[in-house]
Write a protein that holds these residues in place. Structure first.
Motif, PDB file in Angstrom:
ATOM      1  N   PRO A 237      -5.427   4.862   5.155  1.00 32.48           N
ATOM      2  CA  PRO A 237      -3.973   4.753   5.277  1.00 32.48           C
ATOM      3  C   PRO A 237      -3.208   5.174   4.024  1.00 32.48           C
ATOM      4  N   ILE A 238      -3.709   4.811   2.837  1.00 33.68           N
ATOM      5  CA  ILE A 238      -2.989   5.171   1.616  1.00 33.68           C
ATOM      6  C   ILE A 238      -3.071   6.673   1.373  1.00 33.68           C
ATOM      7  N   GLY A 239      -4.233   7.277   1.620  1.00 32.93           N
ATOM      8  CA  GLY A 239      -4.359   8.715   1.465  1.00 32.93           C
ATOM      9  C   GLY A 239      -3.477   9.479   2.429  1.00 32.93           C
ATOM     10  N   VAL A 240      -3.415   9.008   3.672  1.00 35.55           N
ATOM     11  CA  VAL A 240      -2.561   9.651   4.673  1.00 35.55           C
ATOM     12  C   VAL A 240      -1.096   9.558   4.258  1.00 35.55           C
ATOM     13  N   MET A 241      -0.675   8.369   3.781  1.00 36.71           N
ATOM     14  CA  MET A 241       0.707   8.232   3.322  1.00 36.71           C
ATOM     15  C   MET A 241       0.979   9.103   2.097  1.00 36.71           C
ATOM     16  N   ALA A 242       0.011   9.204   1.190  1.00 38.35           N
ATOM     17  CA  ALA A 242       0.201  10.032   0.005  1.00 38.35           C
ATOM     18  C   ALA A 242       0.410  11.488   0.387  1.00 38.35           C
ATOM     19  N   GLY A 243      -0.353  11.957   1.374  1.00 42.27           N
ATOM     20  CA  GLY A 243      -0.161  13.322   1.845  1.00 42.27           C
ATOM     21  C   GLY A 243       1.220  13.536   2.422  1.00 42.27           C
ATOM     22  N   ALA A 244       1.696  12.563   3.208  1.00 40.03           N
ATOM     23  CA  ALA A 244       3.030  12.663   3.791  1.00 40.03           C
ATOM     24  C   ALA A 244       4.113  12.667   2.711  1.00 40.03           C
ATOM     25  N   ILE A 245       3.923  11.851   1.684  1.00 36.43           N
ATOM     26  CA  ILE A 245       4.886  11.808   0.577  1.00 36.43           C
ATOM     27  C   ILE A 245       4.927  13.139  -0.155  1.00 36.43           C
ATOM     28  N   ALA A 246       3.749  13.723  -0.407  1.00 41.85           N
ATOM     29  CA  ALA A 246       3.695  15.010  -1.102  1.00 41.85           C
ATOM     30  C   ALA A 246       4.423  16.098  -0.318  1.00 41.85           C
TER      31      ALA A 246
ATOM     32  N   PRO B  27       0.804  -1.218   0.000  1.00 38.75           N
ATOM     33  CA  PRO B  27       0.000   0.000   0.000  1.00 38.75           C
ATOM     34  C   PRO B  27       0.839   1.271   0.000  1.00 38.75           C
ATOM     35  N   PHE B  28       2.021   1.215   0.613  1.00 34.98           N
ATOM     36  CA  PHE B  28       2.938   2.352   0.529  1.00 34.98           C
ATOM     37  C   PHE B  28       3.269   2.631  -0.934  1.00 34.98           C
ATOM     38  N   GLY B  29       3.433   1.568  -1.713  1.00 35.20           N
ATOM     39  CA  GLY B  29       3.687   1.736  -3.144  1.00 35.20           C
ATOM     40  C   GLY B  29       2.527   2.374  -3.867  1.00 35.20           C
ATOM     41  N   ASN B  30       1.294   2.015  -3.500  1.00 40.22           N
ATOM     42  CA  ASN B  30       0.133   2.679  -4.091  1.00 40.22           C
ATOM     43  C   ASN B  30       0.181   4.172  -3.809  1.00 40.22           C
ATOM     44  N   ALA B  31       0.543   4.520  -2.564  1.00 45.33           N
ATOM     45  CA  ALA B  31       0.610   5.925  -2.185  1.00 45.33           C
ATOM     46  C   ALA B  31       1.711   6.654  -2.953  1.00 45.33           C
ATOM     47  N   VAL B  32       2.876   6.022  -3.090  1.00 47.54           N
ATOM     48  CA  VAL B  32       3.982   6.635  -3.826  1.00 47.54           C
ATOM     49  C   VAL B  32       3.620   6.807  -5.296  1.00 47.54           C
TER      50      VAL B  32
ATOM     51  N   MET C 132       0.793  12.908  10.322  1.00 49.39           N
ATOM     52  CA  MET C 132       1.665  12.526   9.207  1.00 49.39           C
ATOM     53  C   MET C 132       2.076  13.725   8.354  1.00 49.39           C
ATOM     54  N   GLY C 133       1.694  14.941   8.770  1.00 52.79           N
ATOM     55  CA  GLY C 133       2.233  16.122   8.116  1.00 52.79           C
ATOM     56  C   GLY C 133       1.297  16.934   7.250  1.00 52.79           C
ATOM     57  N   ALA C 134       0.008  16.605   7.208  1.00 56.71           N
ATOM     58  CA  ALA C 134      -0.918  17.401   6.404  1.00 56.71           C
ATOM     59  C   ALA C 134      -0.951  18.841   6.909  1.00 56.71           C
ATOM     60  N   THR C 135      -0.949  19.800   5.985  1.00 56.90           N
ATOM     61  CA  THR C 135      -1.087  21.208   6.371  1.00 56.90           C
ATOM     62  C   THR C 135      -2.418  21.436   7.050  1.00 56.90           C
ATOM     63  N   VAL C 136      -3.476  20.914   6.436  1.00 61.85           N
ATOM     64  CA  VAL C 136      -4.824  20.995   6.988  1.00 61.85           C
ATOM     65  C   VAL C 136      -5.495  19.650   6.792  1.00 61.85           C
ATOM     66  N   ALA C 137      -6.149  19.154   7.842  1.00 62.38           N
ATOM     67  CA  ALA C 137      -6.987  17.955   7.745  1.00 62.38           C
ATOM     68  C   ALA C 137      -8.416  18.417   7.956  1.00 62.38           C
ATOM     69  N   CYS C 138      -9.203  18.328   6.895  1.00 67.46           N
ATOM     70  CA  CYS C 138     -10.517  18.984   6.848  1.00 67.46           C
ATOM     71  C   CYS C 138     -11.647  17.966   6.946  1.00 67.46           C
ATOM     72  N   ASP C 139     -12.505  18.149   7.932  1.00 64.63           N
ATOM     73  CA  ASP C 139     -13.730  17.362   8.052  1.00 64.63           C
ATOM     74  C   ASP C 139     -14.772  17.996   7.134  1.00 64.63           C
ATOM     75  N   ILE C 140     -15.017  17.369   5.987  1.00 62.62           N
ATOM     76  CA  ILE C 140     -15.888  17.996   4.998  1.00 62.62           C
ATOM     77  C   ILE C 140     -17.361  17.954   5.380  1.00 62.62           C
ATOM     78  N   SER C 141     -17.684  17.260   6.471  1.00 60.86           N
ATOM     79  CA  SER C 141     -19.057  17.329   6.969  1.00 60.86           C
ATOM     80  C   SER C 141     -19.295  18.625   7.746  1.00 60.86           C
ATOM     81  N   ARG C 142     -18.203  19.339   8.042  1.00 59.09           N
ATOM     82  CA  ARG C 142     -18.307  20.573   8.821  1.00 59.09           C
ATOM     83  C   ARG C 142     -17.844  21.814   8.069  1.00 59.09           C
ATOM     84  N   ALA C 143     -16.914  21.639   7.134  1.00 57.20           N
ATOM     85  CA  ALA C 143     -16.373  22.798   6.417  1.00 57.20           C
ATOM     86  C   ALA C 143     -16.069  22.408   4.986  1.00 57.20           C
TER      87      ALA C 143
END
Length: 362
Positions: free
Chosen positions: A187-196, A162-167, A220-231
């Motif tokens: 998990p893959i989305g979180v890793m993709a954000g960290a890779i970016a 799955p790390f490879g999917n993210a990369v 894992m380093g996201a600038t913003v983690a947004c709950d789209i049910s709220r914002a």
């Protein structure tokens, strides 16, 4: 024959987590010991990761019932130790720590012959179309074996698939100095954000509705983690001073609404990598795709083996994906492990095949 190979040769059965018959559920049982043929490698499994595909097979949903033939040993995310090699294998040695590429390709089609093995038209899946790695041993063609030349934690090595999917997704387009939107904090989305972020993105915004996974994305380093049910994402973009939209999008959720929202948030000339598999047709605003000259690129699996090389280099360069692993169970706790993985209140869940029980949450 060395001592490890000699010991393995005495085994007639092994413990394995199997779909023993059509229908929901899995069974930890004895299975025939793997046989190693020419060009193949026998691996003693040390850790395995649970994938969404494994959850589908466990639940026996419509997809699984149409694809999987029982009996089947599940699992395609793993790390192990080489226990024996078949005739003709020279580049892999007994005792080495390895992971495996779970897409088994034909080697003869147009794309395989051109070196584009990830596009093989006859690909079959380890743990889906053939017996997999949720067992004490697994056999792979040597061409599918990745040797870990650098020392890394076994749990991390277990999730190279799955790390490879993210990369593959995160590096599908250049992200240096770009503003990146990731929809889906699995998990893959979180890793993709960290890779970016590691690759130099300016802002990485990760969206989801799970508070647990958004917290993980922040860790894992996201600038913003947004709950789209709220914002809304547009509000986040404005707060970050992004007046023209996102440069790169990574759709990881498979949610039709997420892809439509992402298209609306992209800047002119924006590029979108789509990994998430929707369960239904996805109507999109093609007028926006055309008039903003957006690029949509499907992502499947990993490039063999450019992505694997990139994974190793990223870890050597300081990228830390260990926080995405939140639970570890022993092989006798497989039911708890699958329940946790299916709950959504977790990152990656790892099963330790060297012991019957484990700590659960880490």
């Amino acid at each position: 024959m060395d001592c490890m190979t000699a010991a393995v040769a005495q085994l007639s059965t092994m413990r394995a987590l199997m779909k023993t018959k059509a229908g929901p559920g899995l069974e930890l049982t004895d299975a025939p010991m793997c046989a190693t043929g020419p060009g193949e490698v026998l691996i003693r499994v040390l850790r395995t990761g649970i994938c969404g595909t494994d959850l589908h097979i466990d639940r026996w949903d419509r997809w699984a019932s149409g694809v999987v033939q029982a009996p089947l040993i599940l699992g395609h995310e793993f790390v192990g130790e080489v226990a024996a090699v078949g005739p003709g294998v020279t580049r892999v040695r007994v005792g080495e720590i390895v992971s495996g590429e779970g897409h088994l390709v034909c080697g003869r089609c147009r794309n395989c012959m051109a070196g584009r093995r990830h596009l093989c038209i006859r690909t079959i899946g380890l743990g889906v179309n053939t017996d997999g790695a949720f067992a004490e041993y697994v056999v792979l063609p040597v061409s599918n074996v990745w040797v870990h030349r650098e020392s890394i934690p076994l749990d991390v090595a277990a999730i190279f698939d799955p790390f490879g999917n993210a990369v593959h997704t995160a590096l599908a387009f250049p992200v240096l100095n770009e503003d990146v939107l990731v929809t889906g904090a699995g998990p893959i989305g979180v890793m993709a954000g960290a890779i970016a972020r590691h690759a130099g993105a300016r802002h990485v915004v990760v969206t989801d509705v799970s508070g647990y996974r958004l917290t993980l994305a922040r860790a894992m380093g996201a600038t913003v983690a947004c709950d789209i049910s709220r914002a809304g994402v547009d509000n986040v973009a404005a707060e970050l001073g992004m007046s023209e939209g996102f440069d790169v999008g990574m759709e990881m959720s498979g949610n039709p609404a997420a892809l439509r929202s992402m298209i609306a948030q992209m800047s002119p000339g924006g590029r979108i990598a789509v990994l998430g598999l929707p369960s239904q047709d996805v109507p999109i605003d093609m007028a926006t795709v055309v008039t903003r000259m957006l690029t949509l690129r499907g992502i499947y699996g990993r490039e063999m083996y450019e992505t694997w090389y990139a994974m190793s280099v990223l870890l050597q360069g300081g990228l830390d994906i260990a926080p995405v692993i939140t639970h570890r169970y022993g092989y006798e706790q497989h039911a708890d492990a699958f329940a946790t993985a299916g709950s959504g209140r977790c990152g990656k869940v790892v099963i330790d095949w060297t012991r019957p029980t484990g700590p659960g949450a880490l």
